[in-house]
Enzyme design. Structure first.
Site, PDB file in Angstrom:
ATOM      1  N   HIS A 104     117.859  38.619  68.777  1.00 43.78           N
ATOM      2  CA  HIS A 104     117.258  37.314  69.131  1.00 43.78           C
ATOM      3  C   HIS A 104     117.337  36.365  67.929  1.00 43.78           C
ATOM      4  CE1 HIS A 104     115.511  38.306  73.146  1.00 43.78           C
ATOM      5  NE2 HIS A 104     115.697  39.523  72.686  1.00 43.78           N
TER       6      HIS A 104
ATOM      7  N   TYR B 212     111.388  45.816  64.302  1.00 44.50           N
ATOM      8  CA  TYR B 212     111.109  44.400  64.047  1.00 44.50           C
ATOM      9  C   TYR B 212     110.690  44.215  62.585  1.00 44.50           C
ATOM     10  CZ  TYR B 212     110.943  43.458  69.127  1.00 44.50           C
ATOM     11  OH  TYR B 212     111.236  43.330  70.465  1.00 44.50           O
TER      12      TYR B 212
HETATM   13  C1  HEM Z   1     113.951  49.924  71.301  1.00 48.68           C
HETATM   14  C2  HEM Z   1     113.927  48.742  71.888  1.00 48.68           C
HETATM   15  C3  HEM Z   1     114.078  47.443  71.130  1.00 48.68           C
HETATM   16  C4  HEM Z   1     114.623  47.184  69.886  1.00 48.68           C
HETATM   17  C5  HEM Z   1     115.241  48.168  68.923  1.00 48.68           C
HETATM   18  C6  HEM Z   1     114.482  45.762  69.645  1.00 48.68           C
HETATM   19  C7  HEM Z   1     114.885  45.107  68.492  1.00 48.68           C
HETATM   20  C8  HEM Z   1     114.587  43.811  68.131  1.00 48.68           C
HETATM   21  C9  HEM Z   1     114.756  43.199  66.829  1.00 48.68           C
HETATM   22  C10 HEM Z   1     115.379  43.886  65.614  1.00 48.68           C
HETATM   23  C11 HEM Z   1     114.297  41.938  66.889  1.00 48.68           C
HETATM   24  C12 HEM Z   1     114.219  40.911  65.734  1.00 48.68           C
HETATM   25  C13 HEM Z   1     112.835  41.036  65.065  1.00 48.68           C
HETATM   26  C14 HEM Z   1     112.594  40.083  63.914  1.00 48.68           C
HETATM   27  O1  HEM Z   1     113.400  39.993  62.964  1.00 48.68           O
HETATM   28  O2  HEM Z   1     111.536  39.396  63.919  1.00 48.68           O
HETATM   29  C15 HEM Z   1     113.858  41.723  68.241  1.00 48.68           C
HETATM   30  C16 HEM Z   1     113.367  40.548  68.705  1.00 48.68           C
HETATM   31  C17 HEM Z   1     112.951  40.371  69.995  1.00 48.68           C
HETATM   32  N1  HEM Z   1     112.847  41.322  70.998  1.00 48.68           N
HETATM   33 FE1  HEM Z   1     113.332  43.240  70.861  1.00 48.68          FE
HETATM   34  N2  HEM Z   1     113.888  45.181  70.724  1.00 48.68           N
HETATM   35  C18 HEM Z   1     113.614  46.170  71.652  1.00 48.68           C
HETATM   36  C19 HEM Z   1     113.014  46.017  72.870  1.00 48.68           C
HETATM   37  C20 HEM Z   1     112.567  44.833  73.374  1.00 48.68           C
HETATM   38  C21 HEM Z   1     111.886  44.676  74.635  1.00 48.68           C
HETATM   39  C22 HEM Z   1     111.487  45.809  75.588  1.00 48.68           C
HETATM   40  C23 HEM Z   1     111.638  43.327  74.761  1.00 48.68           C
HETATM   41  C24 HEM Z   1     110.925  42.597  75.863  1.00 48.68           C
HETATM   42  C25 HEM Z   1     109.945  43.070  76.543  1.00 48.68           C
HETATM   43  C26 HEM Z   1     112.142  42.664  73.582  1.00 48.68           C
HETATM   44  C27 HEM Z   1     112.069  41.310  73.320  1.00 48.68           C
HETATM   45  C28 HEM Z   1     112.364  40.709  72.128  1.00 48.68           C
HETATM   46  C29 HEM Z   1     112.181  39.294  71.868  1.00 48.68           C
HETATM   47  C30 HEM Z   1     111.693  38.232  72.837  1.00 48.68           C
HETATM   48  C31 HEM Z   1     112.532  39.095  70.527  1.00 48.68           C
HETATM   49  C32 HEM Z   1     112.500  37.783  69.762  1.00 48.68           C
HETATM   50  C33 HEM Z   1     111.120  37.636  69.154  1.00 48.68           C
HETATM   51  C34 HEM Z   1     111.137  36.511  68.137  1.00 48.68           C
HETATM   52  O3  HEM Z   1     111.357  35.358  68.545  1.00 48.68           O
HETATM   53  O4  HEM Z   1     110.930  36.830  66.954  1.00 48.68           O
HETATM   54  N3  HEM Z   1     112.687  43.606  72.760  1.00 48.68           N
HETATM   55  N4  HEM Z   1     114.037  42.878  68.982  1.00 48.68           N
END
Ligand code: HEM
Length: 365
Positions: A74, A341
């Site tokens: 993201h 995250y």
């Molecule tokens: C094992 C499962 C998952 C992994 C490894 C993962 C990994 C990541 C990572 C690395 C980021 C960036 C974090 C940062 O630097 O602040 C991220 C952001 C995000 N993830 Fe996931 N994610 C997973 C599951 C999910 C799920 C289930 C959802 C929704 C329900 C989701 C929604 C989001 C959203 C909306 C962002 C952006 C948040 C922001 O604006 O900082 N992710 N994710």
């Protein structure tokens, strides 16, 4: 809703409360120390020795390239500000202060999935909305939601494998079909979830998207009754209201910025209550549509800004930052998300930053 309608699904346990400052590495680092252990346990079913938060974070870089200062997933996004107005109905389900009648300031971030912050917008790229609620007494609630009704993966290792299977072949611009087919044959739950996602095509823009929390949590009310919940944000903006401009590189973000210049955008927050037998450890499966839904309030977003120091750029929307009254479920994705995250946040916070791809302030770069 009265307490009698809440099914007592399990003996209540003390809700997890995590308090931390919205910005700042020290607080986030402290949370990471708890969650990395949880992640290794969650991943342990398959390969505890090799699947770590660092390796999962490395895989984002392997697939999307390394982009200093940006989120590893993201990566493309804008900061938003607004507030939450609670109906009070949520207090029947949880003691969390966010559900008491009143108004709470909110920091948000709209995003597109993927690790390339300069990728062109596309209708079928997953849309995200992160929200951080600033509660009384320094408490925080952070949640990051997406616009698909289920998640493709049940486990962290499934996510890890899918990242590579989905990597685009530079020659075709598409994932290698053989690699994807082999992956899906090993992961029938992902194949089923993807079929379901395909049956829910995306709306025209961020403003009329429904955002789903997907992972289950446990809510405890003031009678000590604990129930499993999932939450979602349902837009008040009608489908197609964004008035899409010509499709430039950032057309989804440009339409969002234009919509917010015309006035605030609103989403109803709905909390769905699970029944005994509803899986809380499997985000690939929807709960039956007959489940009780509580309208807990409205998220109003008033403004978006280009990512910059001290706005949502510097927030880690860790899904395990929860207020008293909301606790994690046994979903293995939760501890993995929290740990990864934080790994992503720690890496990007220590890197030089460059201007965000999305200019929401109207200033030419
Ligand atoms: C094992 C499962 C998952 C992994 C490894 C993962 C990994 C990541 C990572 C690395 C980021 C960036 C974090 C940062 O630097 O602040 C991220 C952001 C995000 N993830 Fe996931 N994610 C997973 C599951 C999910 C799920 C289930 C959802 C929704 C329900 C989701 C929604 C989001 C959203 C909306 C962002 C952006 C948040 C922001 O604006 O900082 N992710 N994710």
């Amino acid at each position: 809703m009265d307490d009698a309608t809440i099914p007592p699904v399990q003996a209540s346990r003390p809700p997890v409360s995590r308090r931390s400052a919205l910005f700042g590495l020290a607080a986030v680092g402290a949370i990471a120390a708890v969650d990395v252990g949880g992640f290794l346990c969650a991943a342990g079913a398959l390969d505890a020795d090799t699947l770590t938060p660092a390796r999962l974070t490395d895989r984002f870089e392997e697939v999307a390239g390394h982009h200093d200062g940006f989120r590893r997933n993201h990566a493309k996004g804008v900061s938003a500000t607004g507030y939450f107005t609670a109906t009070g109905a949520g207090s029947a389900v949880s003691t969390a202060s966010v559900f008491r009648v009143g108004r709470i300031p909110v920091t948000g971030r709209f995003s597109l999935s993927g690790g390339n912050p300069f990728a062109p917008d596309a209708d079928d790229t997953v849309r995200g909305l992160g929200l951080a609620f600033d509660l009384p007494d320094g408490e925080q609630w952070r949640t990051a939601m997406i616009n698909t009704p289920v998640f493709p993966d049940r486990t962290p290792d499934g996510f890890y494998e899918r990242l590579l299977a989905s990597k685009k072949d530079p020659a075709t611009g598409k994932p290698d079909p053989d690699r994807m087919a082999a992956f899906l044959s090993r992961r029938p739950e992902t194949a089923a979830a993807m079929n379901l996602i395909r049956r829910h095509p995306p709306t025209s823009g961020f403003d009329n998207s429904t955002f789903y929390g997907l992972n289950a949590f446990q809510c405890t009310n003031d009678s000590g009754v604990t129930v499993p919940v999932r939450w979602s944000l349902v837009p008040e903006q009608p489908a197609g209201s964004a008035g899409l401009p010509p499709k430039g590189r950032d057309y989804l973000f440009d339409a969002l910025t234009a919509a917010l210049r015309r006035g605030p955008l609103r989403w109803r927050m709905l909390v769905t209550i699970g029944r005994p037998g509803d899986r809380t450890d499997d985000a690939t499966r929807p709960w039956p549509p007959t489940r009780q839904v509580v309208d807990v309030g409205t998220v109003t977003l008033e403004e978006v800004r280009t990512e910059a120091p001290h706005n949502a750029r510097d927030v880690n929307f860790d899904p395990l930052v929860l207020p008293t009254g909301i606790a994690p479920s046994d979903d293995p994705l939760l501890s993995a998300r929290s740990a990864v995250y934080t790994e992503s946040f720690t890496r990007r916070s220590g890197e030089p930053t460059s201007p965000s791809a999305v200019d929401a302030d109207g200033s030419a770069r």
